[in-house]
Design a protein around this motif. Structure first.
Motif, PDB file in Angstrom:
ATOM      1  N   MET A 167      59.003  79.929  41.524  1.00 26.15           N
ATOM      2  CA  MET A 167      57.854  78.820  42.176  1.00 26.15           C
ATOM      3  C   MET A 167      56.585  78.838  41.099  1.00 26.15           C
ATOM      4  SD  MET A 167      57.550  77.441  45.661  1.00 26.15           S
ATOM      5  CE  MET A 167      55.688  76.666  46.215  1.00 26.15           C
ATOM      6  N   ILE A 168      56.661  80.163  41.212  1.00 22.58           N
ATOM      7  CA  ILE A 168      55.253  80.492  39.390  1.00 22.58           C
ATOM      8  C   ILE A 168      55.521  79.546  38.688  1.00 22.58           C
ATOM      9  CG2 ILE A 168      54.217  82.174  38.673  1.00 22.58           C
ATOM     10  CD1 ILE A 168      53.998  83.775  41.243  1.00 22.58           C
ATOM     11  N   ALA A 169      56.918  79.631  37.705  1.00 24.65           N
ATOM     12  CA  ALA A 169      56.979  79.164  36.608  1.00 24.65           C
ATOM     13  C   ALA A 169      57.659  77.904  36.734  1.00 24.65           C
ATOM     14  CB  ALA A 169      58.715  79.575  36.706  1.00 24.65           C
ATOM     15  N   GLU A 170      57.412  77.223  38.058  1.00 26.89           N
ATOM     16  CA  GLU A 170      57.629  75.414  37.839  1.00 26.89           C
ATOM     17  C   GLU A 170      56.404  75.449  38.200  1.00 26.89           C
ATOM     18  OE1 GLU A 170      59.338  77.587  40.001  1.00 26.89           O
ATOM     19  OE2 GLU A 170      61.195  76.451  39.389  1.00 26.89           O
ATOM     20  N   THR A 171      55.034  75.686  38.459  1.00 30.95           N
ATOM     21  CA  THR A 171      53.736  75.482  38.794  1.00 30.95           C
ATOM     22  C   THR A 171      53.160  75.752  37.435  1.00 30.95           C
ATOM     23  OG1 THR A 171      53.525  76.410  40.875  1.00 30.95           O
ATOM     24  CG2 THR A 171      51.573  76.087  39.881  1.00 30.95           C
ATOM     25  N   VAL A 172      53.182  76.767  36.296  1.00 27.26           N
ATOM     26  CA  VAL A 172      52.988  76.657  34.963  1.00 27.26           C
ATOM     27  C   VAL A 172      53.388  75.946  34.187  1.00 27.26           C
ATOM     28  CG1 VAL A 172      53.047  78.727  33.182  1.00 27.26           C
ATOM     29  CG2 VAL A 172      52.451  79.704  36.241  1.00 27.26           C
ATOM     30  N   CYS A 173      55.148  75.816  34.142  1.00 26.07           N
ATOM     31  CA  CYS A 173      55.616  74.629  33.833  1.00 26.07           C
ATOM     32  C   CYS A 173      54.643  73.552  33.648  1.00 26.07           C
ATOM     33  CB  CYS A 173      56.994  74.590  33.262  1.00 26.07           C
ATOM     34  SG  CYS A 173      57.706  76.270  33.311  1.00 26.07           S
ATOM     35  N   SER A 174      54.756  72.433  34.656  1.00 26.92           N
ATOM     36  CA  SER A 174      53.904  71.423  35.324  1.00 26.92           C
ATOM     37  C   SER A 174      52.803  71.944  34.453  1.00 26.92           C
ATOM     38  CB  SER A 174      53.625  71.840  36.870  1.00 26.92           C
ATOM     39  OG  SER A 174      55.125  71.550  37.501  1.00 26.92           O
ATOM     40  N   ALA A 175      52.008  72.838  34.958  1.00 33.06           N
ATOM     41  CA  ALA A 175      50.329  73.194  34.178  1.00 33.06           C
ATOM     42  C   ALA A 175      50.598  72.305  32.934  1.00 33.06           C
ATOM     43  CB  ALA A 175      49.251  74.324  35.140  1.00 33.06           C
ATOM     44  N   VAL A 176      51.078  72.794  32.363  1.00 37.35           N
ATOM     45  CA  VAL A 176      51.077  73.723  30.815  1.00 37.35           C
ATOM     46  C   VAL A 176      51.333  72.083  30.160  1.00 37.35           C
ATOM     47  CG1 VAL A 176      52.628  74.108  28.530  1.00 37.35           C
ATOM     48  CG2 VAL A 176      51.410  75.776  30.429  1.00 37.35           C
ATOM     49  N   ALA A 177      52.322  71.339  31.294  1.00 36.25           N
ATOM     50  CA  ALA A 177      52.417  70.178  30.647  1.00 36.25           C
ATOM     51  C   ALA A 177      51.240  68.796  30.973  1.00 36.25           C
ATOM     52  CB  ALA A 177      53.533  69.193  31.703  1.00 36.25           C
ATOM     53  N   ALA A 178      50.754  69.221  31.967  1.00 32.49           N
ATOM     54  CA  ALA A 178      49.739  68.467  31.799  1.00 32.49           C
ATOM     55  C   ALA A 178      48.006  68.561  30.992  1.00 32.49           C
ATOM     56  CB  ALA A 178      49.027  68.578  33.970  1.00 32.49           C
ATOM     57  N   ALA A 179      48.092  70.141  30.944  1.00 33.38           N
ATOM     58  CA  ALA A 179      47.000  69.654  29.595  1.00 33.38           C
ATOM     59  C   ALA A 179      47.481  69.251  28.887  1.00 33.38           C
ATOM     60  CB  ALA A 179      46.826  72.177  29.681  1.00 33.38           C
ATOM     61  N   GLY A 180      48.833  69.130  28.063  1.00 34.88           N
ATOM     62  CA  GLY A 180      49.397  68.880  26.704  1.00 34.88           C
ATOM     63  C   GLY A 180      49.011  67.934  27.025  1.00 34.88           C
ATOM     64  N   LEU A 181      49.344  66.914  27.785  1.00 31.70           N
ATOM     65  CA  LEU A 181      49.139  65.925  28.102  1.00 31.70           C
ATOM     66  C   LEU A 181      47.708  65.083  28.166  1.00 31.70           C
ATOM     67  CD1 LEU A 181      51.606  64.687  30.549  1.00 31.70           C
ATOM     68  CD2 LEU A 181      52.063  63.869  28.160  1.00 31.70           C
ATOM     69  N   GLY A 182      46.710  65.397  29.133  1.00 35.65           N
ATOM     70  CA  GLY A 182      45.780  65.926  28.524  1.00 35.65           C
ATOM     71  C   GLY A 182      44.936  66.054  26.785  1.00 35.65           C
ATOM     72  N   ILE A 183      45.441  66.665  26.457  1.00 36.55           N
ATOM     73  CA  ILE A 183      44.954  67.316  24.756  1.00 36.55           C
ATOM     74  C   ILE A 183      45.200  65.568  23.989  1.00 36.55           C
ATOM     75  CG2 ILE A 183      45.810  68.413  23.130  1.00 36.55           C
ATOM     76  CD1 ILE A 183      45.541  70.348  24.658  1.00 36.55           C
ATOM     77  N   ALA A 184      46.494  65.571  24.025  1.00 34.77           N
ATOM     78  CA  ALA A 184      47.335  64.300  24.029  1.00 34.77           C
ATOM     79  C   ALA A 184      46.411  63.105  24.043  1.00 34.77           C
ATOM     80  CB  ALA A 184      48.708  64.054  24.375  1.00 34.77           C
ATOM     81  N   ALA A 185      46.024  63.051  25.158  1.00 35.22           N
ATOM     82  CA  ALA A 185      45.008  61.498  25.370  1.00 35.22           C
ATOM     83  C   ALA A 185      44.048  61.594  24.868  1.00 35.22           C
ATOM     84  CB  ALA A 185      44.792  61.654  27.114  1.00 35.22           C
ATOM     85  N   VAL A 186      43.121  62.521  24.235  1.00 38.27           N
ATOM     86  CA  VAL A 186      42.049  63.294  23.359  1.00 38.27           C
ATOM     87  C   VAL A 186      42.169  62.920  22.458  1.00 38.27           C
ATOM     88  CG1 VAL A 186      40.228  64.605  22.937  1.00 38.27           C
ATOM     89  CG2 VAL A 186      40.400  64.158  25.553  1.00 38.27           C
TER      90      VAL A 186
END
Length: 147
Positions: free
Chosen positions: A1-20
């Motif tokens: 469960m923790i691994a899924e949360t971490v992977c989702s957070a990494v994906a969201a952060a990466g998409l934010g950086i891509a948007a910038v």
């Protein structure tokens, strides 16, 4: 469960950086960052993360990796020894037979190298008449270099 949360957070952060990055008009780099950031999310959605988490804490899985590593080491070492010796056992035997057959003719006391095998040089036991000639070339070279 923790691994899924971490992977989702990494994906969201990466998409934010891509948007910038896209906002700064660097679209190719933004697309590449978005692609990298979607990989962890895809791994979570396919179940690979669960499999890796189960494997990482399984002693049987680690023993399996150890067996695979030992197998790879044996394979690599046998290939290295085979290359060093010059081929497979059959190839070495065939080369030894062909070399043995060509070097000496049957019932011959000396190797048969062809009709021009005997050179017309004086034998090693015969003394040389011009020992001075041997050193004259060397002396000329040394004089040329000022030695």
């Amino acid at each position: 469960m923790i691994a899924e949360t971490v992977c989702s957070a990494v994906a969201a952060a990466g998409l934010g950086i891509a948007a910038v990055t896209a906002y700064r008009k660097r679209f190719l780099t933004a697309a590449r960052i978005a692609a990298y950031s979607l990989v962890p999310l895809g791994l979570v959605m396919t179940g690979v993360v669960d499999w890796v988490a189960d494997t990482a804490f399984s002693p049987v899985a680690w023993a399996g990796f150890g067996v695979l590593g030992a197998s790879w080491l044996l394979f690599a070492s046998t290939r290295a020894v085979e290359r060093r010796r010059g081929g497979t056992r059959k190839e070495r035997k065939a080369a030894a037979r062909s070399a043995q057959g060509e070097a000496v003719a049957p019932a011959a006391s000396a190797p048969s190298l062809g009709p021009a095998s005997r050179s017309k040089t004086p034998s090693a036991t015969a003394p040389r008449a011009d020992k001075a000639d041997d050193f004259s070339d060397i002396e000329a070279i040394l004089k040329k270099h000022g030695i």
